[in-house]
Design an enzyme around this catalytic site. Structure first.
Site, mmCIF file in Angstrom:
data_model
loop_
_atom_site.group_PDB
_atom_site.id
_atom_site.type_symbol
_atom_site.label_atom_id
_atom_site.label_comp_id
_atom_site.label_asym_id
_atom_site.label_seq_id
_atom_site.Cartn_x
_atom_site.Cartn_y
_atom_site.Cartn_z
ATOM 1 N N TYR A 149 0.836 -1.207 0.000
ATOM 2 C CA TYR A 149 0.000 0.000 0.000
ATOM 3 C C TYR A 149 0.867 1.251 0.000
ATOM 4 O O TYR A 149 0.611 2.195 -0.760
ATOM 5 C CB TYR A 149 -0.912 -0.024 1.221
ATOM 6 C CG TYR A 149 -1.941 1.094 1.251
ATOM 7 C CD1 TYR A 149 -3.142 0.967 0.563
ATOM 8 C CD2 TYR A 149 -1.714 2.254 1.983
ATOM 9 C CE1 TYR A 149 -4.099 1.981 0.599
ATOM 10 C CE2 TYR A 149 -2.658 3.275 2.019
ATOM 11 C CZ TYR A 149 -3.851 3.131 1.334
ATOM 12 O OH TYR A 149 -4.778 4.136 1.373
ATOM 13 N N LYS A 158 0.850 4.049 -3.003
ATOM 14 C CA LYS A 158 0.455 5.443 -2.804
ATOM 15 C C LYS A 158 1.605 6.403 -3.118
ATOM 16 O O LYS A 158 1.366 7.525 -3.591
ATOM 17 C CB LYS A 158 -0.068 5.646 -1.384
ATOM 18 C CG LYS A 158 -1.389 4.936 -1.129
ATOM 19 C CD LYS A 158 -2.472 5.354 -2.130
ATOM 20 C CE LYS A 158 -3.810 4.712 -1.855
ATOM 21 N NZ LYS A 158 -4.875 5.169 -2.789
#
Length: 252
Positions: free
Chosen positions: A156, A160
């Site tokens: 993640y 991002k």
């Protein structure tokens, strides 16, 4: 809920992914209330049905599908038609806080497909219409994890950081053609995104940091306020920014 601006999106068509719940739903609702035509997409049909019922009488079209799938991208563009003024890439998934030595290929590939590849493909699909019009706004939802490594797992966090970089790339290459691309970096938000912590090591490493630094949980409407500002002409001189909307978490 923050105050709306009447007529701010009148005559404009805005695509919102992840529109069935959380930040996406709040964003779609605000755009509709401010006069915009919304193309709302989500992977869960029932969520979109509920949104359609809530926004009955507003200019809303829905597309059910996984934003990582090319057929969903095609359906979104077909629903939008020949005018697309804005795109809010909100849909995203978490990674169970798996650290680099525990993340598996399936988790890595799925997180990147939804959080990076889907937004890239949809942005690529809308750019020709925006370039032809000489104007358009793209807003990507990044995360606190785009700013630091202690807010999520390896997949993640990497995804991002990637979407923040992609946002800046769109701004750099297409800014001269009238396109603005920005990102919002939320902290903790009250949504239904699943964020289990499946790593014992991550719980020991990340847990204490989050317990002592994380600000109060924000409401989706607060993020929708930032997203719609970036989609609108109110932010006409903002391009390539990654805007933290995290209650000050990023400065800790």
């Amino acid at each position: 809920m923050t105050d709306t601006t009447a007529g701010r999106f009148t005559g404009r068509t805005i695509i919102v992914t992840g529109a069935g719940s959380g930040i996406g739903r709040a964003t779609a609702t605000r755009i509709a209330n401010e006069g915009g035509r919304v193309i709302a997409t989500d992977v869960v049909a029932e969520r979109l049905d509920a949104l359609r019922s809530e926004l009955e009488g507003f200019a809303l079209e829905t597309v059910v599908g996984d934003v990582a799938a090319s057929e969903t991208i095609d359906a979104i563009i077909a629903a939008a038609g020949d005018r697309i003024d804005g795109l809010a890439n909100v849909a995203g998934i978490m990674d169970a806080f798996l650290p680099p030595d525990e993340v598996d290929d399936a988790m890595w590939e799925r997180v990147f497909s939804v959080n990076v590849t889907g937004p890239m493909r949809l942005t690529r699909a809308v750019l020709p219409l925006m370039i032809a019009a000489g104007k358009g706004a793209v807003v990507n939802v990044a995360s606190e994890a785009a700013l630091k490594a202690s807010a999520a797992g390896a997949a993640y966090t990497s995804s991002k950081h990637a979407i923040a970089g992609y946002t800046k790339s769109v701004a750099f290459f297409h800014g001269p053609q009238g396109i603005r691309a920005n990102a919002v970096a939320p902290g903790a938000v009250a949504t239904n995104i699943e964020a289990p912590m499946r790593s014992e090591y991550a719980a020991r490493r990340v847990g204490p940091i989050m317990q002592t630094t994380i600000p109060p949980v924000a409401q989706p409407e607060q993020l929708a306020s930032a997203i719609t500002w970036l989609l609108s002409d109110d932010s006409a001189n903002v391009n390539g920014a990654v805007l933290p909307s995290d209650g000050g978490w990023s400065v800790v």
